[in-house]
Design an enzyme around this catalytic site. Sequence first.
Site, short mmCIF file in Angstrom:
data_model
loop_
_atom_site.label_atom_id
_atom_site.label_comp_id
_atom_site.label_asym_id
_atom_site.label_seq_id
_atom_site.Cartn_x
_atom_site.Cartn_y
_atom_site.Cartn_z
N GLU A 112 0.81 -1.22 0.00
CA GLU A 112 0.00 0.00 0.00
C GLU A 112 0.84 1.26 0.00
O GLU A 112 0.80 2.06 0.93
CB GLU A 112 -0.98 -0.04 1.17
CG GLU A 112 -1.94 -1.20 0.99
CD GLU A 112 -3.06 -1.27 1.99
OE1 GLU A 112 -2.78 -1.12 3.18
OE2 GLU A 112 -4.20 -1.50 1.58
N GLU A 168 -3.94 -10.69 0.18
CA GLU A 168 -4.72 -10.61 1.42
C GLU A 168 -6.15 -10.98 1.09
O GLU A 168 -6.69 -10.54 0.08
CB GLU A 168 -4.69 -9.20 2.03
CG GLU A 168 -3.33 -8.78 2.50
CD GLU A 168 -3.28 -7.35 3.06
OE1 GLU A 168 -4.30 -6.87 3.57
OE2 GLU A 168 -2.21 -6.73 2.97
C1 GAL Z 1 -4.86 -4.13 4.08
C2 GAL Z 1 -3.46 -3.84 4.53
C3 GAL Z 1 -3.11 -4.53 5.81
C4 GAL Z 1 -4.21 -4.34 6.80
C5 GAL Z 1 -5.48 -4.85 6.25
C6 GAL Z 1 -6.64 -4.63 7.17
O1 GAL Z 1 -5.30 -3.17 3.22
O2 GAL Z 1 -2.53 -4.20 3.55
O3 GAL Z 1 -1.90 -4.02 6.29
O4 GAL Z 1 -4.35 -2.98 7.06
O5 GAL Z 1 -5.80 -4.15 5.08
O6 GAL Z 1 -6.49 -5.23 8.38
#
Ligand code: GAL
Length: 970
Positions: free
Chosen positions: A420, A490
């Site tokens: 990010e 993620e």
């Molecule tokens: C993503 C980010 C993580 C964390 C997650 C939410 O966007 O890369 O670091 O913030 O969201 O828990």
Amino acid sequence: MSFRTTTDVAYVEDVSPGSGALAPRAWYASSDARSLSLNGSWRFRLSATADAEDDSFAAEGYDAGGWAEIAVPGHWVLQGDGAFGSPAYTNHLYPFPVDPPRVPTENPTGDHLRVFDLPADWPGPADGGAVLRFDGVDSCARVWLNGTDIGEFKGSRIPHEFAVGHLLRPTGNVLAVRVHQWSAGSYLEDQDQWWLPGIFRDVTLLHRPAGGVLDFFVHASYDHLTGAGTLRVDSDVDGRVVVPALDIDVETGCPVTVPVRPWTAETPALYDGELVTEGERVPLRIGFRTVELADGLIKVNGRPVLFKGVNRHEWHPERGRALDLETMRADVLLMKRHNVNAVRTSHYPPHPAFLDLCDEYGLWVVDECDLETHGFVEQDWRDNPVDDDRWTPALLDRAARMVERDKNHPSVVIWSLGNEAGTGRGLTAMAEWIHGRDTSRLVHYEGDIDCRDTDVYSRMYASHDEVERIGQGLDGGTHRRRALPFILCEYAHAMGNGPGGLADYQKIFEAHERLQGAFVWEWIDHGIEHPRLGLAYGGDFGEELHDGNFVCDGLVLPDRTPSPGLAEFKKVIEPVALTAGDDATLRVTNKQDFAGLCALAFTWAFQVDGETVGSGDLAVPALAAGESADVKLPQPPVLAPAGAETAWTVRAVLAEDTAWADRGHVVAWGQVPVTARALPAVTPTAAPVAGERVVTLGPATFDARTGELRGIGGVDVTGLRLDVWRAPTDNDDGAPWQSDVRYGVLWRELGLHRMRHRLDAVEVGDGALTVRSRVAPAAREVGLSTVYRWVSDGDRVQLTVSVTPEGDWTLPLPRLGIRFGLSAADRVSWFGGGPGEAYPDSRTASALGRWRSTVDALQTPYVRPQENGARADVRWAELGGLRVEGAPEFWFSARRWTTEQLDAAGHLTDLVPGETVWVNLDHGQHGLGSQSCGPGPLPRYFLDVAPAQFSFVFSAVDQSIDSLIDIPTR
Ligand code: GAL
């Protein structure tokens, strides 16, 4: 030499990575060169600003006797019982004004001092030099040794080394380190985590013998067509490479090809070797494997891999990111035991020892650079350092320090530029540098949506539908992107109760080659131990700006207790599928990418009404990776009695002890139902008897005026009524920025947390007691017309609940069922899904069986209290002297507080057990989803409002349940 004091702290706001440090190189522990750990107790002084104190403390002879002491490695805000400030949590907002590279005047600055002697046998200056290594300092440090300023650096989670041999003396060396919490580097470190300053990784003095090893690069590839490995170790200092098990003894720089066992995460074959130069021997742990992008796929050793991964932050509830080896090992063991095969080191290179463990135990690693500038999103990414050439040296320094440090780990298969950080030339420069330096691995960065710089198309939190489209190649995108494999770096936000939907994702990943797996967000809840609150999250330290419990979103609780989400993940990603095959057979599928089944043994058990009545070994053919076969099950050991429910349970267990679990550890399991149970029903032979105050019906007593149940047999029951409310989960509430409907919020708006129950009629009939009511939220016209109908055969009493919606319901319900209170209940036993918690879209790990627990052990202690603890598919349950049988099966939960108390609690310490145990028997529950950051539950897991009818048969039972099989809940 006289020491000239200064308070010049311009370096703090300088975009450069620092000065004075040595070039980055491979991280290794020498076989024979001496080293001295400088971990331990250091003198410590905290100042409010970077320049509050001059640097005279670094001069020799400075008396720090009055200073506090602090543990290194450590974060000062987690030591000193609050005397050294507090942790602060933000997700992406910078906790200071965004004015790069300027930082606030209020800049907590910790002066650290340590005096050390060299061991008596430390080699003298004629025998080489010495290097002082810092493995991690957050966020900026200036270092002096014996009064000499040796440099300053930024880059919290990457190593920095300084040549110090010329400064050392046998005794009384004074090492002074000034650490600033905020620096220009902080703009590059805006990861979603606690802000925790300090020297949080090891500090080590390394002797560097003359003729010793400098930097080296182990190239160990594997040719899957020939079965040969090729080893070439490039070394800055010439020497020999010796690998006894392979009869290798060659010069550095010379390739040698020999037959080898390849390294994979499933079969982590490592060969011990040594790099020998004139002055030093360095141990090597060589894993032969070839990573390539071929046919649009990530292939290792010629085969596509499927990542079943987690995102791992380094976390310990007392020590923050200062992890010891045992904690790192605990993570790896837990991952292996839960079938996890990959780790993304979100969002920074981990402690180097973690990668040794990944090599040894076998985990694919996406090694991520210490880079995130997410806070710039607030200003549409204006002034983003990654798109500003002045910052590029700092970015390249971070990339190089990661790659050079970690390049010799076979487990690392992908380099990630960071997280990010928007887009920009700096990222392109990093990718180009990495591609040039290491052609043997792929480059990842999720923010590069068109894959201009990267080798893998990566996204986060894409919905099931979108992932399906990507799998089918229908997602469009640039020409380059369309030819690339896809991963979800993620997904499945594991905040609080959840994630839901894992099994549905896995099905999609397995259906399309292009989809090469995913990484759950995230591994561990970053809760901090707190004297009053138990476990603290954002805001608990008085932060003005914070993101609450968004920092507690892991598959394991802060103390590493696996959450139900991890049990679900383990089941969903199991390496062997055991399902019903054709013609009463069992279908066994080896879902691994490389390994056969020889590490596993298979057992069968036959259950009648959840009790195992026979068991044995099951012969399964040696299936290669990807193969499947239908296996004949034995003859059932007993003839099932009429109306009994029977099923096979088959398990794949470790055949031998492994490095990560003992023989017998269950890797995978499956159940194949044989006969279904007969639903319980009561023949209404007893008639209700109306007295002055009470109505009796068989064993049950009711209030004559309200029709409310008072007791069954000798068991007092209070407050039995329809219940639709659950304490919203983090995933019910959803994240505020989510554009989709967030039901947790809408439920509350509608008033489902404050339903009113209007009594319309109590009818004492010939064969039944009927209570009619309307259940509805204040201020709204929608309602649920509810009829409770009671019948009895004299011994048992059956309640049938009929619910008819009234009005225009536009929302699903959180739950639908009944709740009631019992005055005394502790032990619980049930026949149904277990042993752990389950919800409609997270129930794969719920195994049909007989289970027992205590009421307390039924609870899942999510850091922020919320709905939890339901058991799925319950046929019957016993607690507090009551037996309940469901027609159909029901969701069961019991707790020592009400849903309203659970809902109101902010921390576990707010939950105070009362006198009553509140029991919920639910006909339905709404799914979980993962909307706290990702998509909500799939529509098929919605608990839509519709006419419903369900019933329970109650009877009083002997409270002793000791005769039941002893299977602990957790
Ligand atoms: C993503 C980010 C993580 C964390 C997650 C939410 O966007 O890369 O670091 O913030 O969201 O828990």
